[in-house]
Scaffold this motif. Structure first.
Motif, short mmCIF file in Angstrom:
data_model
loop_
_atom_site.label_atom_id
_atom_site.label_comp_id
_atom_site.label_asym_id
_atom_site.label_seq_id
_atom_site.Cartn_x
_atom_site.Cartn_y
_atom_site.Cartn_z
N GLY A 61 47.66 36.96 40.08
CA GLY A 61 46.35 37.12 40.71
C GLY A 61 45.41 37.96 39.87
O GLY A 61 44.22 37.64 39.74
N LEU A 80 44.24 35.77 36.99
CA LEU A 80 43.27 34.76 37.42
C LEU A 80 41.92 35.37 37.77
O LEU A 80 40.88 34.73 37.60
CB LEU A 80 43.81 34.00 38.63
CG LEU A 80 45.00 33.06 38.38
CD1 LEU A 80 45.50 32.47 39.69
CD2 LEU A 80 44.60 31.94 37.42
N ALA A 81 41.93 36.62 38.25
CA ALA A 81 40.66 37.28 38.59
C ALA A 81 39.77 37.44 37.37
O ALA A 81 38.54 37.47 37.49
CB ALA A 81 40.93 38.65 39.21
N ARG A 90 36.21 36.91 40.68
CA ARG A 90 36.73 37.82 41.71
C ARG A 90 36.62 37.21 43.11
O ARG A 90 37.58 37.14 43.86
CB ARG A 90 35.98 39.15 41.70
CG ARG A 90 35.51 39.67 40.37
CD ARG A 90 36.61 40.00 39.41
NE ARG A 90 36.12 40.86 38.32
CZ ARG A 90 36.68 40.94 37.14
NH1 ARG A 90 37.75 40.21 36.85
NH2 ARG A 90 36.19 41.75 36.21
N LYS A 108 36.16 34.16 44.13
CA LYS A 108 36.93 32.94 44.34
C LYS A 108 38.37 33.27 44.71
O LYS A 108 38.94 32.69 45.63
CB LYS A 108 36.89 32.07 43.09
CG LYS A 108 37.54 30.70 43.28
CD LYS A 108 37.30 29.81 42.07
CE LYS A 108 37.89 28.42 42.31
NZ LYS A 108 37.64 27.54 41.15
N MET A 109 38.98 34.22 44.00
CA MET A 109 40.36 34.60 44.29
C MET A 109 40.46 35.30 45.64
O MET A 109 41.44 35.11 46.38
CB MET A 109 40.89 35.53 43.19
CG MET A 109 41.08 34.84 41.84
SD MET A 109 42.10 33.36 41.94
CE MET A 109 43.63 34.03 42.58
N ILE A 144 40.20 32.55 48.34
CA ILE A 144 41.46 31.80 48.40
C ILE A 144 42.52 32.61 49.13
O ILE A 144 43.25 32.11 49.99
CB ILE A 144 41.95 31.45 46.97
CG1 ILE A 144 41.02 30.41 46.34
CG2 ILE A 144 43.39 30.91 47.00
CD1 ILE A 144 41.32 30.12 44.88
N GLY A 145 42.61 33.90 48.79
CA GLY A 145 43.59 34.77 49.44
C GLY A 145 43.34 34.92 50.93
O GLY A 145 44.28 34.92 51.73
N SER A 156 48.97 35.86 49.23
CA SER A 156 47.53 36.08 49.47
C SER A 156 47.14 37.51 49.10
O SER A 156 46.08 37.73 48.50
CB SER A 156 47.19 35.80 50.93
OG SER A 156 47.66 36.82 51.78
N PHE A 174 46.82 37.89 45.46
CA PHE A 174 45.59 37.29 44.94
C PHE A 174 44.36 38.16 45.25
O PHE A 174 43.46 38.30 44.43
CB PHE A 174 45.38 35.90 45.56
CG PHE A 174 46.23 34.83 44.95
CD1 PHE A 174 47.13 35.11 43.93
CD2 PHE A 174 46.16 33.52 45.40
CE1 PHE A 174 47.93 34.13 43.36
CE2 PHE A 174 46.95 32.52 44.84
CZ PHE A 174 47.83 32.83 43.82
N ALA A 227 41.80 41.23 42.45
CA ALA A 227 40.42 40.76 42.35
C ALA A 227 39.46 41.74 43.01
O ALA A 227 38.37 42.03 42.49
CB ALA A 227 40.29 39.38 42.99
N TYR A 253 47.49 29.90 31.81
CA TYR A 253 47.90 30.39 33.13
C TYR A 253 49.42 30.50 33.29
O TYR A 253 49.92 30.63 34.40
CB TYR A 253 47.33 29.46 34.22
CG TYR A 253 45.84 29.33 34.16
CD1 TYR A 253 45.02 30.44 34.34
CD2 TYR A 253 45.24 28.10 33.89
CE1 TYR A 253 43.64 30.33 34.27
CE2 TYR A 253 43.85 27.98 33.81
CZ TYR A 253 43.06 29.10 34.01
OH TYR A 253 41.69 28.98 33.93
#
Length: 426
Positions: A61, A64-65, A70, A72-73, A76-77, A112, A115, A119, A203
């Motif tokens: 997470g 990906l952040a 920020r 978006k993650m 999603i979480g 979650s 993630f 972020a 990734y």
């Protein structure tokens, strides 16, 4: 003040407060839930798996952040949290009950969290400044302590009898925080700027691990991290071994409050009261201890704090005496007030300023690893019993001292070598 902080900071503190209030009603007591529905060994194994999943999700997470953004993650979480809490409600409804489905939903919730948190932390740094960062973290610290205290009070009283209703409140609040995150938080990560630099985002896990290579090879920092893991492993016994022990061993008794109010106090309610006591001491005496620490030897205060912290938790690990348990919390709280600020100060001196972000990100994993070791206490406690775990708490406090002392000695010798080399060429 608070109203002058960036809107993202305000919204994040609000959403974090709401999530922690309802989360603290349920998650600190999940060890009791799984021990009751399955058994203590299964509870330890399942919670250990959950922490490993959250640990891996946090690594991914955070990576990906810095790749997709920020907000978006975080969104999603939040969606995953809604799904997880809805599933837990179904798995504990009046018509269907399954501890295994509840565990699967707990895994989704852990992912979650992995993630959202990296972020959110990155976003807070994005929108804060050097001048207001201390204020931001100070307000957040007070909000976290207050939310946990409120949640534990409610959860301690209603977890055993109104678990299903508490899960419904989790779902409702998660829907609110999802809306607040999606509608009110602004994206702070410029994806276009990254693409213009031509950076290729990979990734896979290997790429993530490689990004932390420099941190892992810093011996003083790694040793200091091991010391932190030892100390946090003690703290996480509260929601694992100690929680289960009090629920099983502490005899329900009627206590009188305010001279006329009689309350049936069981182990779960007692645990919530002890946690509230700890939180109140931390909240009300942090400023006092901060002033007292001025002019003191930072290292000596930290080491003594470690010992008091371990001693206090050792009392909670074996005693069923109500007075002694509350005294134990006073002892561990004083230790916490002594070691937390001093350890943070020494940590700031150890990290490489040129790679502060990577160092602090890795330092965040101390909590996940500490939780994993803490969960093992459930299984070890089946063999060692309360007195054995109490001894382990004190031993871990000594381990925290040894690793931290070793780290600081390595740092000092490293700095001395650099100083000597500098003097040769001047």
């Amino acid at each position: 003040m608070f109203k002058n902080l960036h809107r993202n900071i305000q919204i994040r503190i609000y959403t974090s407060f709401l999530s922690r209030v309802v989360g603290s009603m349920v998650f600190p007591f999940m060890a009791i839930y799984f021990a009751k529905e399955l058994n203590a060994v299964y509870a330890g194994i399942l919670l250990l798996i959950q922490l490993i999943v959250q640990f891996i999700a946090s690594l991914y997470g955070g990576y990906l952040a810095d790749s997709v953004g920020r907000k978006k993650m975080m969104v999603i979480g939040e969606w995953m949290k809604v799904l997880a809490f809805a599933g837990m409600i179904v798995a504990n409804s009046p018509v269907f009950t399954s501890a295994w489905v509840a565990f699967l939903m707990l895994l989704v919730m852990s992912i979650s969290t992995g993630f959202i948190n990296p972020a959110a932390e990155a976003m807070l740094i994005d929108v804060s400044t050097k001048e207001n960062r201390a204020l931001m973290y100070s307000i957040n610290y007070w909000a976290v302590n207050l939310s946990i205290m409120l949640g534990l009070i409610i959860g301690g009283w209603f977890f055993q009898t109104h678990f299903f209703q508490l899960l419904i409140s989790l779902l409702i609040i998660s829907l609110v925080t999802l809306w607040m995150t999606k509608a009110l938080i602004q994206e702070t990560f410029n994806v276009t700027a990254v693409e213009e630099k031509g950076r290729e985002n990979s990734y896979d896990i290997k790429s993530i691990i490689q990004s932390y290579q420099t941190v892992i090879t810093d011996v003083p920092f790694v040793l200091f991290t091991l010391g932190g893991i030892a100390i946090l492993s003690i703290e996480f016994q509260r929601n694992n071994f100690i929680a289960i022990r009090l629920e099983e061993e502490f005899p329900t008794r009627v206590v009188t409050l305010l001279g006329e109010m009689n309350i049936a106090l069981d182990g779960v309610k007692l645990l919530s009261l002890l946690t509230v006591e700890n939180t109140l001491i931390i909240v009300f005496f942090t400023v006092v201890f901060t002033k007292w620490l001025k002019g003191k030897s930072v290292q000596k205060v930290m080491y003594f704090g470690f010992l008091l912290f371990g001693l206090g938790y050792s009392i909670l690990a074996f005693s069923n005496n109500l007075t002694l348990l509350f005294i134990g919390v006073v002892v561990l709280s004083i230790g916490e007030l002594m070691y937390v600020p001093t350890r943070q100060s020494l940590l700031a001196e150890i990290v490489d300023d040129s790679r502060r972000g990577a160092y602090m990100a890795f330092n965040g994993f101390v909590f996940q690893i500490g939780k994993m070791v803490g969960v093992l206490g459930i299984m070890v406690g089946e063999v060692l019993n309360g007195i054995g775990i109490g001894i382990v708490c004190v031993l871990f406090a000594f381990l925290g001292m040894v690793f931290s002392r070793w780290a600081l000695m390595k740092r000092d010798s490293k700095q001395q070598v650099i100083l000597s080399s500098t003097e040769k060429f001047t």
